[in-house]
Enzyme design. Structure first.
Site, PDB file in Angstrom:
ATOM      1  N   ASP A  67       0.857  -1.178   0.058  1.00  0.00           N
ATOM      2  CA  ASP A  67      -0.044  -0.160  -0.047  1.00  0.00           C
ATOM      3  C   ASP A  67       0.834   1.230   0.161  1.00  0.00           C
ATOM      4  O   ASP A  67       2.140   0.942   0.203  1.00  0.00           O
ATOM      5  CB  ASP A  67      -1.028   0.120   1.133  1.00  0.00           C
ATOM      6  CG  ASP A  67      -1.828   1.310   1.303  1.00  0.00           C
ATOM      7  OD1 ASP A  67      -2.532   1.578   0.383  1.00  0.00           O
ATOM      8  OD2 ASP A  67      -1.742   1.871   2.255  1.00  0.00           O
ATOM      9  N   SER A  68       0.333   2.356  -0.162  1.00  0.00           N
ATOM     10  CA  SER A  68       1.091   3.695  -0.007  1.00  0.00           C
ATOM     11  C   SER A  68       1.572   3.940   1.376  1.00  0.00           C
ATOM     12  O   SER A  68       2.641   4.750   1.481  1.00  0.00           O
ATOM     13  CB  SER A  68       0.089   4.938  -0.511  1.00  0.00           C
ATOM     14  OG  SER A  68      -0.694   4.946   0.286  1.00  0.00           O
ATOM     15  N   CYS A  74      -4.343  -1.597  -1.713  1.00  0.00           N
ATOM     16  CA  CYS A  74      -4.464  -0.141  -2.023  1.00  0.00           C
ATOM     17  C   CYS A  74      -5.429  -0.005  -3.287  1.00  0.00           C
ATOM     18  O   CYS A  74      -4.968  -0.481  -4.392  1.00  0.00           O
ATOM     19  CB  CYS A  74      -3.099   0.279  -2.414  1.00  0.00           C
ATOM     20  SG  CYS A  74      -3.193   2.058  -2.935  1.00  0.00           S
ATOM     21  N   GLU A 132      -2.394   8.897   7.872  1.00  0.00           N
ATOM     22  CA  GLU A 132      -0.922   8.837   8.192  1.00  0.00           C
ATOM     23  C   GLU A 132      -0.267   9.646   9.125  1.00  0.00           C
ATOM     24  O   GLU A 132       0.788   9.278   9.721  1.00  0.00           O
ATOM     25  CB  GLU A 132      -0.230   8.988   6.814  1.00  0.00           C
ATOM     26  CG  GLU A 132      -0.635   8.238   5.646  1.00  0.00           C
ATOM     27  CD  GLU A 132       0.237   6.780   5.832  1.00  0.00           C
ATOM     28  OE1 GLU A 132       1.477   6.874   6.158  1.00  0.00           O
ATOM     29  OE2 GLU A 132      -0.512   5.738   5.281  1.00  0.00           O
ATOM     30  N   CYS A 182     -11.150   2.771   0.080  1.00  0.00           N
ATOM     31  CA  CYS A 182      -9.587   2.880   0.251  1.00  0.00           C
ATOM     32  C   CYS A 182      -9.328   2.258   1.576  1.00  0.00           C
ATOM     33  O   CYS A 182      -9.825   2.299   2.456  1.00  0.00           O
ATOM     34  CB  CYS A 182      -9.529   4.499   0.426  1.00  0.00           C
ATOM     35  SG  CYS A 182      -7.838   4.964   1.079  1.00  0.00           S
ATOM     36  N   HIS A 212      -7.112   2.781   3.884  1.00  0.00           N
ATOM     37  CA  HIS A 212      -7.019   3.751   5.016  1.00  0.00           C
ATOM     38  C   HIS A 212      -8.433   3.993   5.710  1.00  0.00           C
ATOM     39  O   HIS A 212      -8.209   4.220   7.117  1.00  0.00           O
ATOM     40  CB  HIS A 212      -6.565   4.965   4.536  1.00  0.00           C
ATOM     41  CG  HIS A 212      -5.072   5.131   4.333  1.00  0.00           C
ATOM     42  ND1 HIS A 212      -4.430   4.335   2.994  1.00  0.00           N
ATOM     43  CD2 HIS A 212      -3.923   5.475   5.001  1.00  0.00           C
ATOM     44  CE1 HIS A 212      -3.318   4.753   3.068  1.00  0.00           C
ATOM     45  NE2 HIS A 212      -2.629   5.346   4.262  1.00  0.00           N
TER      46      HIS A 212
END
Ligand code: DGL
Length: 288
Positions: free
Chosen positions: A17-18, A81, A160, A192, A194
């Site tokens: 993932d990012s 992701c 994040e 997403c 996240h």
């Protein structure tokens, strides 16, 4: 009596993932498949992927996949992701020589199973929603369902930074989710990886009647099915130590990632990829 000997494949499963988002999928994988070792890459030096052009995200995904296959020796890849899966799933499936699973289709399937009135909302990054990946998948899987999509720029950055329930997140969620409240979706897919970390805030804003769905569990079931059907399952009795790699601040990755995932993430190793907007090359770095 004949002894049945079944083959096992103890190579790890690669997940990327990012940043922290794919840990929602990693959690589901660890819980469902405790014998499988994971190697997780969080490309935190280049997050967020959501605002970047699809071609750039595709290049990042290819670099990470190449690293996971060639350096870490993974037997399978999980693109944890939505932005990267929307931009690069086909390319990775064609090019990396191991089975590849994304999160878009499993997530959508879970939302379609859950909806009562056929009014499904999907929220994701600008890149995911603009790619049309959910709209295309819904046309194929359930054209009768009314799908409403909304991009939520800014959500990933809050996660994040470790901020999942402040007043600021709440205010942003009120603004970004209001179109979906207006159309009256009964199910909201967190498109997403996240976003499950913001579930409390999102649920608060959407109201108690709206069911929130994450792609994590359904993706883990897909991974299990592929490992079983291709003879790639590891010995289910073992308890492997997972590896976590971050292209950014490894100390922060271990601290925040440990809070989000759980005790399996106690430390993170450094990994370097091509810089944002530049050419590629990857190599494993020293532990951090
Ligand atoms: N977790 C990624 C996703 O599912 C976030 C992308 C980003 O870095 O913006 O889309």
């Amino acid at each position: 009596m004949a002894r049945v000997v079944s083959a096992v494949d103890d190579r790890p499963v690669g997940v990327f993932d990012s940043g922290f988002g794919g840990l929602t999928v990693a959690r589901a994988l660890i819980d469902l498949l405790p014998g499988e070792q994971l190697v997780y890459v969080g490309d935190t030096a280049r997050y967020p992927y959501g605002p970047r052009p699809a071609a750039e995200v595709r290049r990042y995904a290819e670099e990470i996949a190449e690293h996971l296959v060639a350096v870490e020796g993974v037997k399978m890849l999980v693109v944890a992701c939505n932005t990267a899966a929307s931009a690069a799933l086909e390319v990775l499936r064609d090019g990396c020589g191991v089975p590849v699973v994304g999160v878009v289709e499993p997530g959508l399937r879970a939302a379609l199973d859950a909806t009562r009135q056929g009014r499904v909302g999907v929220i994701g990054t600008v890149g995911t929603i603009a790619s049309g990946s959910y709209q295309r998948a819904a046309r194929e899987l359930a054209p009768e369902v009314e799908l409403s999509c909304a991009a939520c720029p800014g959500f990933v950055e809050f996660v994040e930074r470790g901020d999942t329930d402040s007043d600021q997140v709440h205010v942003l969620a009120e603004r970004l989710l209001s179109p979906l409240r207006e159309v009256g979706v009964d199910t909201l897919l967190l498109g997403c990886t996240h976003y499950p970390f913001l579930a409390r805030t999102i649920a608060d804003v959407m109201g108690r009647d709206v069911l929130l769905v994450s792609s994590a569990e359904e993706t883990a079931f897909d991974v299990r099915q592929i490992l079983e059907s291709t003879g790639l399952r590891a010995d289910p009795a073992r308890h492997p130590e997972h590896r976590f790699l971050s292209s950014g601040d490894t100390a922060w990755f271990a601290e925040m990632g440990g809070r989000l995932l759980g005790p399996e993430l106690a430390r993170a190793h450094a990994v370097t990829f091509g810089r944002a907007g530049t050419g590629s090359s990857s190599r494993a770095g020293p532990t951090g």
